[in-house]
Design an enzyme around this catalytic site. Structure first.
Site, PDB file in Angstrom:
ATOM      1  N   LYS A  85       5.611 -10.419 -18.922  1.00 37.37           N
ATOM      2  CA  LYS A  85       5.094  -9.117 -19.333  1.00 37.37           C
ATOM      3  C   LYS A  85       3.751  -9.248 -20.037  1.00 37.37           C
ATOM      4  O   LYS A  85       2.830  -8.463 -19.800  1.00 37.37           O
ATOM      5  CB  LYS A  85       6.097  -8.412 -20.260  1.00 37.37           C
ATOM      6  CG  LYS A  85       7.301  -7.859 -19.565  1.00 37.37           C
ATOM      7  CD  LYS A  85       6.937  -6.692 -18.676  1.00 37.37           C
ATOM      8  CE  LYS A  85       7.969  -6.498 -17.593  1.00 37.37           C
ATOM      9  NZ  LYS A  85       7.959  -7.476 -16.519  1.00 37.37           N
ATOM     10  N   ARG A 139       1.545   1.536  -6.074  1.00 34.41           N
ATOM     11  CA  ARG A 139       1.686   0.604  -4.961  1.00 34.41           C
ATOM     12  C   ARG A 139       0.386  -0.100  -4.607  1.00 34.41           C
ATOM     13  O   ARG A 139       0.381  -1.015  -3.773  1.00 34.41           O
ATOM     14  CB  ARG A 139       2.206   1.343  -3.718  1.00 34.41           C
ATOM     15  CG  ARG A 139       3.537   2.019  -3.907  1.00 34.41           C
ATOM     16  CD  ARG A 139       3.963   2.742  -2.643  1.00 34.41           C
ATOM     17  NE  ARG A 139       4.234   1.792  -1.575  1.00 34.41           N
ATOM     18  CZ  ARG A 139       5.418   1.246  -1.339  1.00 34.41           C
ATOM     19  NH1 ARG A 139       6.442   1.538  -2.094  1.00 34.41           N
ATOM     20  NH2 ARG A 139       5.593   0.404  -0.342  1.00 34.41           N
ATOM     21  N   LYS A 198       3.336  -2.416  -7.486  1.00 33.74           N
ATOM     22  CA  LYS A 198       4.722  -2.283  -7.916  1.00 33.74           C
ATOM     23  C   LYS A 198       5.703  -2.832  -6.895  1.00 33.74           C
ATOM     24  O   LYS A 198       6.591  -3.594  -7.221  1.00 33.74           O
ATOM     25  CB  LYS A 198       5.014  -0.811  -8.185  1.00 33.74           C
ATOM     26  CG  LYS A 198       6.403  -0.542  -8.721  1.00 33.74           C
ATOM     27  CD  LYS A 198       6.483  -0.909 -10.176  1.00 33.74           C
ATOM     28  CE  LYS A 198       7.805  -0.507 -10.779  1.00 33.74           C
ATOM     29  NZ  LYS A 198       7.958  -1.086 -12.119  1.00 33.74           N
ATOM     30  N   GLU A 252      10.716 -13.683 -19.070  1.00 38.06           N
ATOM     31  CA  GLU A 252      10.356 -12.293 -18.822  1.00 38.06           C
ATOM     32  C   GLU A 252       9.326 -11.809 -19.843  1.00 38.06           C
ATOM     33  O   GLU A 252       8.386 -11.091 -19.502  1.00 38.06           O
ATOM     34  CB  GLU A 252      11.614 -11.414 -18.860  1.00 38.06           C
ATOM     35  CG  GLU A 252      11.369  -9.931 -18.692  1.00 38.06           C
ATOM     36  CD  GLU A 252      10.788  -9.542 -17.338  1.00 38.06           C
ATOM     37  OE1 GLU A 252      10.340  -8.390 -17.210  1.00 38.06           O
ATOM     38  OE2 GLU A 252      10.771 -10.385 -16.418  1.00 38.06           O
ATOM     39  N   GLU A 310       1.052 -10.147 -17.486  1.00 35.36           N
ATOM     40  CA  GLU A 310       0.845  -9.065 -16.519  1.00 35.36           C
ATOM     41  C   GLU A 310      -0.111  -8.001 -17.035  1.00 35.36           C
ATOM     42  O   GLU A 310      -0.993  -7.542 -16.297  1.00 35.36           O
ATOM     43  CB  GLU A 310       2.185  -8.381 -16.192  1.00 35.36           C
ATOM     44  CG  GLU A 310       3.003  -9.045 -15.120  1.00 35.36           C
ATOM     45  CD  GLU A 310       4.260  -8.255 -14.823  1.00 35.36           C
ATOM     46  OE1 GLU A 310       4.582  -8.091 -13.634  1.00 35.36           O
ATOM     47  OE2 GLU A 310       4.934  -7.797 -15.766  1.00 35.36           O
ATOM     48  N   TRP A 326      -3.587  -1.798  -1.509  1.00 36.55           N
ATOM     49  CA  TRP A 326      -3.522  -3.075  -2.205  1.00 36.55           C
ATOM     50  C   TRP A 326      -4.020  -4.113  -1.202  1.00 36.55           C
ATOM     51  O   TRP A 326      -3.390  -4.349  -0.180  1.00 36.55           O
ATOM     52  CB  TRP A 326      -2.089  -3.384  -2.646  1.00 36.55           C
ATOM     53  CG  TRP A 326      -1.967  -4.618  -3.479  1.00 36.55           C
ATOM     54  CD1 TRP A 326      -2.233  -4.760  -4.803  1.00 36.55           C
ATOM     55  CD2 TRP A 326      -1.505  -5.905  -3.029  1.00 36.55           C
ATOM     56  NE1 TRP A 326      -1.981  -6.047  -5.213  1.00 36.55           N
ATOM     57  CE2 TRP A 326      -1.533  -6.767  -4.151  1.00 36.55           C
ATOM     58  CE3 TRP A 326      -1.070  -6.408  -1.803  1.00 36.55           C
ATOM     59  CZ2 TRP A 326      -1.146  -8.105  -4.070  1.00 36.55           C
ATOM     60  CZ3 TRP A 326      -0.692  -7.743  -1.719  1.00 36.55           C
ATOM     61  CH2 TRP A 326      -0.737  -8.575  -2.848  1.00 36.55           C
ATOM     62  N   ASN A 352       0.938   0.424   5.932  1.00 35.95           N
ATOM     63  CA  ASN A 352       1.442  -0.440   4.874  1.00 35.95           C
ATOM     64  C   ASN A 352       2.133  -1.623   5.538  1.00 35.95           C
ATOM     65  O   ASN A 352       2.972  -1.434   6.413  1.00 35.95           O
ATOM     66  CB  ASN A 352       2.431   0.318   3.983  1.00 35.95           C
ATOM     67  CG  ASN A 352       3.110  -0.585   2.970  1.00 35.95           C
ATOM     68  OD1 ASN A 352       2.538  -1.569   2.523  1.00 35.95           O
ATOM     69  ND2 ASN A 352       4.341  -0.248   2.606  1.00 35.95           N
ATOM     70  N   GLY A 353       1.783  -2.854   5.121  1.00 40.35           N
ATOM     71  CA  GLY A 353       2.390  -4.039   5.699  1.00 40.35           C
ATOM     72  C   GLY A 353       1.339  -5.024   6.169  1.00 40.35           C
ATOM     73  O   GLY A 353       0.167  -4.943   5.787  1.00 40.35           O
ATOM     74  N   HIS A 374       9.543 -32.641 -25.076  1.00 42.94           N
ATOM     75  CA  HIS A 374       9.325 -33.315 -23.793  1.00 42.94           C
ATOM     76  C   HIS A 374       8.002 -32.896 -23.149  1.00 42.94           C
ATOM     77  O   HIS A 374       7.858 -32.962 -21.932  1.00 42.94           O
ATOM     78  CB  HIS A 374      10.492 -33.032 -22.848  1.00 42.94           C
ATOM     79  CG  HIS A 374      11.799 -33.563 -23.339  1.00 42.94           C
ATOM     80  ND1 HIS A 374      12.060 -34.906 -23.448  1.00 42.94           N
ATOM     81  CD2 HIS A 374      12.901 -32.922 -23.790  1.00 42.94           C
ATOM     82  CE1 HIS A 374      13.278 -35.087 -23.921  1.00 42.94           C
ATOM     83  NE2 HIS A 374      13.811 -33.893 -24.138  1.00 42.94           N
ATOM     84  N   CYS A 413       0.844  -1.183   0.000  1.00 42.10           N
ATOM     85  CA  CYS A 413       0.000   0.000   0.000  1.00 42.10           C
ATOM     86  C   CYS A 413       0.885   1.240   0.000  1.00 42.10           C
ATOM     87  O   CYS A 413       2.084   1.171   0.252  1.00 42.10           O
ATOM     88  CB  CYS A 413      -0.899   0.012   1.231  1.00 42.10           C
ATOM     89  SG  CYS A 413      -1.879  -1.491   1.429  1.00 42.10           S
TER      90      CYS A 413
END
Length: 616
Positions: free
Chosen positions: A493, A27, A611, A489, A496, A75, A99-100, A512, A2
């Protein structure tokens, strides 16, 4: 994850709080809220589900005013996004933003309910508001009440607390989650990130774990805990923020992500600045302990999360090939929960964009506790100078990417890769590697920003190709060698920001299992630089074509790959095999971006993500 911001000033602080929230929205954006002391003894509060713009609309209809206030963008962890769960949380005359995660909130909640407190949310944060309110009755003063309350908390937190009866101050607390203090002649401010406060100050104090701060419009006093566990005033250095406030704007670009993709040539140039000599890496530029620490290194444990983990996977190829030093790459959240064997001479190398990633910090602290005698030291690669990871590491290498607002990382990733190449070459120099190859790579690193600029000229071509991806539901990415992590990556992306399911495989693993997925509805994106594996990759691509798969290949001009039925080839500027992972990252970022734009998703703030991951 947050974002919190608080202010005490000589004028109405609501505009400062709202601007801070907009800058912290990366955030978290499930809900947002503010609380201000509108008059002595009177708290005004506004909360709204959704992004900060929704709160802004609410306040335009019913504005708040005050010289002291706290604000929050959330968040969600405990409790769904809702108005009741939105911060700030209030108890009596106390308002709190957090935050946390408070790990013992259930036990504290039961205790507070037994004491007569009524809970109106499903959050862990509400226990903090009630604890502070209860302690205020005992201590009669906000700083002491917050100190007593946080002594009961287990977990991670950054807090901003105001008292309606004391409109001249804000109290902050930090343990495991970032919190900075901004200082100006007009007031004093708290924020999760300096970016939140750049409109009012460029002078910041970075709080350390265990610190409390009492902020007034005349300044702030930080209270730390000494070795004996006694809390007393301490002096923390005031640092000037190094980036221009204009760096946080979108400029001419539609989205932050596109702007940050196009900033990569400059960002990589900044990451290289002052670190390259005529034919070698300037190891002293890493810091005074660098030569001794890297010279004693016989093994590397590289620890990271998410995109940073992918950068670490590329670095393993470089470090082992260039320096001959064994390199073990670990996901931070796993590293701390297993019995790690660190041979003598192990360097713990941590990667984090923010320097506040909870799992990476915990892995660093865990390693130091368990086998410190086997570690030669710790090296952090990070983008935030005053962050916890930097402060707690023996050595740090700053990436100098500048502010990155888009949630999906772009320039932070490529500057991490650039910094890791510098580490690989420094190790090579200290461990007796061939000087000619080192000199050639140093020369190519100097040219790298120009090469990245040339690669960005593919933007229009990739935007046109992206239109064909909009209706796909799945995508497979293929790479070999050091391109395999870049394929990972690229897949990350795409999922996301476009919400298309994507995964990556080593191209040699197709037979395989993954080959069973290939048909006309499964596009396959492949990376084909000119290296020793190009012929093997070509064979893998034929396996896809034989099953009717649709190929999009990013290829070196000398690869011999050309456009054919069922295979689209995009020519990427030629580059050496060692730097190809950095160069080939950019087309994949552009592909993900343009596909997301075609699909109409929220590019800069994709659903369910934030983020800076400051919770476990």
């Amino acid at each position: 994850m947050c974002g919190i911001v608080a202010a005490v000033g000589s004028d109405n602080v609501l505009p400062i709080l709202m601007e801070g929230l907009k800058r912290l929205e990366y955030r978290g954006y499930d809900s947002a809220g503010v609380a201000l002391v509108e008059a002595p003894g009177k708290l005004g509060r506004a909360r709204e589900v959704g992004k900060v713009a929704a709160l802004e609309r609410l306040l335009s209809a019913a504005p708040l005013t005050g010289l002291t206030g706290v604000a929050h963008t959330r968040w969600a962890t405990h409790g769904e996004p809702s108005q009741d769960n939105a911060h700030p949380h209030v108890s009596g005359r106390i308002a709190v933003v957090h935050n946390g995660i408070i790990e013992n909130h259930q036990a504290l909640k039961a205790e507070l309910i037994a004491d007569g407190y009524v809970f109106t949310s499903a959050t862990d944060t509400e226990v903090v508001a009630h604890l502070v309110e209860r302690e205020l009755k005992v201590h009669g003063e906000l700083l002491a009440a917050v100190g007593a309350a946080v002594s009961r908390l287990e977990g991670a937190y950054a807090l901003g607390v105001i008292d309606a009866d004391r409109p001249d101050r804000v109290v902050g607390a930090r343990h495991g989650s970032p919190l900075v203090v901004g200082i100006s002649d007009q007031g004093c401010y708290l924020g999760s990130d300096p970016l939140a406060l750049l409109t009012v100050t460029d002078r910041f104090v970075y709080l350390e774990d265990g610190d409390l701060v009492e902020a007034t419009r005349k300044g702030c006093v930080v209270h730390g805990v000494d070795a004996a566990g006694i809390r007393q005033p301490v002096v923390r250095e005031v640092l000037r923020y190094e980036h221009d406030d204009q760096a946080v704007g979108k400029g001419e670009f539609e989205h932050y992500m596109l702007k940050e993709i196009h900033e990569q040539p400059v960002a990589v140039a900044n990451a290289l600045e002052g670190r390259l000599g005529s034919d070698q890496v300037l190891i002293e530029a890493f810091g005074p302990q660098a030569r001794q620490l890297l010279g004693r290194t016989r093994q590397i444990h590289l620890v990271a999360c998410g995109t940073s983990y992918h950068a670490g996977m590329v670095a393993r190829y470089w470090i082992e090939a260039l320096a001959g030093v064994p390199c073990q790459v670990e996901i931070a959240s796993e590293y701390r929960y297993r019995d790690v064997v660190a041979p003598p001479g192990t360097l713990l190398l941590t990667l984090s964009q923010s320097g506040e990633t909870a799992d990476t910090l915990a892995a660093l602290r865990h390693a130091r506790k368990r086998q410190e005698e086997n570690y030669v030291g710790t090296l952090a690669i990070c983008n935030v100078p005053g962050s916890s990871l930097v402060r707690e590491s023996d050595l740090s290498l700053m990436t100098h990417a500048g502010p990155e607002i888009g949630v999906a990382s772009t320039k932070a990733f490529t500057t991490q890769l650039t910094s890791l190449m510098l580490v690989a070459l420094a190790l090579r120099q200290l461990h007796g590697g061939d000087r000619d190859l080192t000199a050639r790579l140093v020369h190519r690193l100097r040219y790298l920003p120009t090469l990245l600029g040339d690669t960005l000229q593919l933007d229009g071509e990739i935007a046109a190709l992206a239109k064909g991806f909009a209706d796909y539901r799945h995508t497979l990415f293929l790479g070999r060698g050091a391109q395999m992590p870049i394929a990972l990556e690229g897949a990350l992306k795409l999922k996301e920001i476009s919400y298309i399911h994507a995964e990556a495989y080593p191209a040699g693993e197709l037979k395989h299992g993954p080959l069973a997925l290939i048909d006309g509805s499964m596009p396959v994106v492949a990376l084909a630089p000119m290296d020793e594996l190009i012929d093997k990759l070509k064979s893998n691509l034929q396996e896809v074509r034989a099953r009717g798969g649709q190929l999009l290949v990013f290829a070196d001009p000398e690869s011999g790959l050309e456009q054919e039925e069922g295979m689209t080839v995009v020519k990427v500027p030629g580059c050496c095999r060692f730097l190809a992972p950095i160069v080939y990252t950019l087309p994949l970022q552009l592909l993900a971006y343009h596909v997301a734009v075609v699909r109409g998703t929220d590019v800069d703030q994709p659903r369910n993500l934030a983020k800076s991951v400051t919770v476990e």
